[in-house]
Design a protein around this motif. Structure first.
Motif, PDB file in Angstrom:
ATOM      1  N   ALA A   1       0.829  -1.209   0.000  1.00 50.93           N
ATOM      2  CA  ALA A   1       0.000   0.000   0.000  1.00 50.93           C
ATOM      3  C   ALA A   1       0.859   1.253   0.000  1.00 50.93           C
ATOM      4  N   ASP A   2       0.375   2.290  -0.694  1.00 45.68           N
ATOM      5  CA  ASP A   2       0.918   3.630  -0.507  1.00 45.68           C
ATOM      6  C   ASP A   2       0.389   4.143   0.830  1.00 45.68           C
ATOM      7  N   LEU A   3       1.212   4.851   1.575  1.00 49.42           N
ATOM      8  CA  LEU A   3       0.846   5.216   2.935  1.00 49.42           C
ATOM      9  C   LEU A   3       0.830   6.722   3.132  1.00 49.42           C
ATOM     10  N   LEU A   4      -0.231   7.204   3.752  1.00 44.45           N
ATOM     11  CA  LEU A   4      -0.299   8.580   4.241  1.00 44.45           C
ATOM     12  C   LEU A   4      -0.285   8.492   5.762  1.00 44.45           C
ATOM     13  N   LEU A   5       0.806   8.932   6.353  1.00 44.15           N
ATOM     14  CA  LEU A   5       0.981   8.829   7.800  1.00 44.15           C
ATOM     15  C   LEU A   5       0.649  10.167   8.440  1.00 44.15           C
TER      16      LEU A   5
ATOM     17  N   ALA B   1       7.381   0.613   0.356  1.00 46.74           N
ATOM     18  CA  ALA B   1       6.175   1.440   0.305  1.00 46.74           C
ATOM     19  C   ALA B   1       6.500   2.866  -0.114  1.00 46.74           C
ATOM     20  N   ARG B   2       5.541   3.490  -0.816  1.00 44.06           N
ATOM     21  CA  ARG B   2       5.604   4.928  -1.052  1.00 44.06           C
ATOM     22  C   ARG B   2       4.911   5.599   0.131  1.00 44.06           C
ATOM     23  N   VAL B   3       5.614   6.525   0.766  1.00 39.12           N
ATOM     24  CA  VAL B   3       5.139   7.079   2.035  1.00 39.12           C
ATOM     25  C   VAL B   3       5.089   8.597   1.958  1.00 39.12           C
ATOM     26  N   HIS B   4       3.994   9.145   2.476  1.00 41.87           N
ATOM     27  CA  HIS B   4       3.847  10.595   2.611  1.00 41.87           C
ATOM     28  C   HIS B   4       3.606  10.910   4.077  1.00 41.87           C
ATOM     29  N   GLU B   5       4.403  11.807   4.616  1.00 41.70           N
ATOM     30  CA  GLU B   5       4.317  12.171   6.032  1.00 41.70           C
ATOM     31  C   GLU B   5       3.527  13.468   6.187  1.00 41.70           C
TER      32      GLU B   5
ATOM     33  N   ALA C   1      -5.685  20.879   9.104  1.00 46.49           N
ATOM     34  CA  ALA C   1      -4.579  21.069   8.159  1.00 46.49           C
ATOM     35  C   ALA C   1      -4.133  19.736   7.566  1.00 46.49           C
ATOM     36  N   ALA C   2      -4.142  18.683   8.377  1.00 44.62           N
ATOM     37  CA  ALA C   2      -3.757  17.360   7.883  1.00 44.62           C
ATOM     38  C   ALA C   2      -4.739  16.874   6.823  1.00 44.62           C
ATOM     39  N   ALA C   3      -6.028  17.091   7.047  1.00 44.70           N
ATOM     40  CA  ALA C   3      -7.029  16.696   6.055  1.00 44.70           C
ATOM     41  C   ALA C   3      -6.819  17.450   4.751  1.00 44.70           C
ATOM     42  N   THR C   4      -6.528  18.735   4.846  1.00 49.75           N
ATOM     43  CA  THR C   4      -6.279  19.531   3.648  1.00 49.75           C
ATOM     44  C   THR C   4      -5.050  19.027   2.898  1.00 49.75           C
ATOM     45  N   ALA C   5      -3.985  18.719   3.649  1.00 50.57           N
ATOM     46  CA  ALA C   5      -2.764  18.218   3.015  1.00 50.57           C
ATOM     47  C   ALA C   5      -3.010  16.889   2.318  1.00 50.57           C
ATOM     48  N   ALA C   6      -3.782  16.011   2.950  1.00 51.85           N
ATOM     49  CA  ALA C   6      -4.081  14.716   2.336  1.00 51.85           C
ATOM     50  C   ALA C   6      -4.924  14.901   1.069  1.00 51.85           C
TER      51      ALA C   6
ATOM     52  N   THR D   1      -0.828  12.845  -6.730  1.00 53.04           N
ATOM     53  CA  THR D   1       0.452  12.449  -6.145  1.00 53.04           C
ATOM     54  C   THR D   1       0.357  11.082  -5.493  1.00 53.04           C
ATOM     55  N   VAL D   2      -0.805  10.761  -4.943  1.00 52.92           N
ATOM     56  CA  VAL D   2      -1.024   9.443  -4.358  1.00 52.92           C
ATOM     57  C   VAL D   2      -2.160   8.750  -5.094  1.00 52.92           C
ATOM     58  N   ARG D   3      -2.194   7.449  -4.998  1.00 49.58           N
ATOM     59  CA  ARG D   3      -3.238   6.665  -5.635  1.00 49.58           C
ATOM     60  C   ARG D   3      -4.548   6.808  -4.874  1.00 49.58           C
ATOM     61  N   PRO D   4      -5.646   6.325  -5.423  1.00 53.94           N
ATOM     62  CA  PRO D   4      -6.940   6.484  -4.754  1.00 53.94           C
ATOM     63  C   PRO D   4      -6.920   5.976  -3.314  1.00 53.94           C
ATOM     64  N   LEU D   5      -7.562   6.731  -2.442  1.00 59.78           N
ATOM     65  CA  LEU D   5      -7.614   6.379  -1.028  1.00 59.78           C
ATOM     66  C   LEU D   5      -8.702   5.322  -0.823  1.00 59.78           C
ATOM     67  N   ARG D   6      -8.280   4.149  -0.396  1.00 64.51           N
ATOM     68  CA  ARG D   6      -9.210   3.035  -0.222  1.00 64.51           C
ATOM     69  C   ARG D   6      -9.463   2.688   1.243  1.00 64.51           C
ATOM     70  N   ALA D   7      -8.639   3.202   2.142  1.00 69.83           N
ATOM     71  CA  ALA D   7      -8.833   2.877   3.554  1.00 69.83           C
ATOM     72  C   ALA D   7      -8.333   4.013   4.426  1.00 69.83           C
ATOM     73  N   LEU D   8      -9.064   4.261   5.491  1.00 68.30           N
ATOM     74  CA  LEU D   8      -8.663   5.226   6.513  1.00 68.30           C
ATOM     75  C   LEU D   8      -8.717   4.497   7.844  1.00 68.30           C
ATOM     76  N   ILE D   9      -7.589   4.451   8.546  1.00 65.86           N
ATOM     77  CA  ILE D   9      -7.503   3.765   9.838  1.00 65.86           C
ATOM     78  C   ILE D   9      -7.332   4.811  10.929  1.00 65.86           C
ATOM     79  N   ALA D  10      -8.360   4.965  11.753  1.00 69.01           N
ATOM     80  CA  ALA D  10      -8.332   5.951  12.847  1.00 69.01           C
ATOM     81  C   ALA D  10      -7.712   5.292  14.069  1.00 69.01           C
ATOM     82  N   ASN D  11      -6.396   5.129  14.024  1.00 73.59           N
ATOM     83  CA  ASN D  11      -5.685   4.358  15.041  1.00 73.59           C
ATOM     84  C   ASN D  11      -5.279   5.167  16.264  1.00 73.59           C
TER      85      ASN D  11
END
Length: 299
Positions: A26-30, A47-51, A64-69, A77-87
């Protein structure tokens, strides 16, 4: 390939889940703090990772994080978002502590921050997609939790739960985890078709950073218990959480289905309450200053 956004990926369950997601390609948005070490580990696994640095106790950071994502997705820049984990989670031992926004810290980080993030990302999840929320069975009492003096939830109006209180240690955490169950059920009624909302319980993981406000002796006991066979650990539960977010085995789940590590369980009957769910949704919008259009997490 697909993209997954996860909050609180730096340590413990979040780190183990992030690395398991990286192993799945998975491509990751951390989203969180101190991201560089886990991001480097994930990149080493291909993995391709975006911090996206954010303090989830500050709602301005979450917005701000939501806007950046969204910007990363809008620009391709990133592939379609298929999962959001509210960890991301926190258990404050003092329910009088408040965030920069004036909300009780445990409720704010566990529930309000993720509700803000999901609202900010509405329209970005590409169906079929999954939203996975983290909860805990501490919301109700059983023999073992009674022996360990783990308090159950003491539900009251969500606007009151967001305020500092004199609740005994642990009550705010159990309240927040019950709120997540109610929120998951209501969120499913508002997201777009093809987006499933699931709740994950990693099992009891003594000694993790979640209890960092506990006394030193209690933390030491927790670390010792964490080495016993059968006790949940980040290394055991992280891959299970990654599986719930991505694997075909769980693709049918929706309506806040409750997964305990690797199997479905039924929440207590009072964890399904349409009036409480509706009120939590309304109160959350009021606390976050959202209008109806903003709050729909995916539609």
């Amino acid at each position: 390939m697909t993209s997954v956004l996860i909050t609180g990926p730096s340590r413990n369950l979040g780190r183990a889940t992030t690395l398991a997601l990286a192993d799945r390609g998975a491509d990751l948005l951390l989203v969180g703090r101190n991201l560089s070490p886990v991001a480097a580990e994930a990149r080493e696994r291909g993995a391709r990772v975006h911090e996206i640095t954010a303090d989830l106790s500050r709602l301005a950071d979450v917005r701000a994080a939501a806007t950046a994502a969204k910007d990363l997705m809008d620009t391709g820049t990133v592939r379609p978002l298929r999962a959001l984990i509210a960890n991301a989670g926190l258990m404050s031992g003092d329910s009088r502590r408040v965030t920069a926004d004036g909300y009780e810290t445990t409720f704010a980080v566990n529930h309000l921050a993720h509700a803000q993030l999901i609202a900010g990302l509405h329209g970005t999840l590409t169906a079929p997609a999954r939203i996975v929320l983290l909860s805990s069975n501490t919301y109700y009492q059983n023999v073992w939790r009674r022996l360990l003096r783990v308090p159950e939830a003491r539900w009251r109006d969500p606007a009151d739960l967001a305020r500092p209180s004199d609740d005994p240690p642990g009550v705010a955490y159990s309240n927040a985890k019950l709120a997540i169950l109610y929120y998951a059920h209501e969120l499913q009624r508002h997201v777009a078709p093809g987006i499933g909302v699931t709740v994950f319980e990693p099992g009891w993981m003594p000694g993790t950073a979640l209890g960092r406000d506990a006394p030193p002796a209690a933390r030491a006991v927790g670390r010792a218990l964490g080495r016993l066979p059968g006790i949940s650990t980040p290394e055991r539960s992280g891959p299970a959480l990654a599986s719930v977010a991505l694997d075909d085995r769980w693709s049918h789940l929706r309506d806040g289905a409750f997964v305990l590590r690797d199997h479905l369980i039924q929440p207590r009957p009072f964890a399904h309450d349409r009036a409480r769910e509706r009120r939590l949704w309304e109160a959350t919008a009021e606390l976050l200053g959202l209008d109806r259009a903003d709050q729909h997490g995916g539609s």
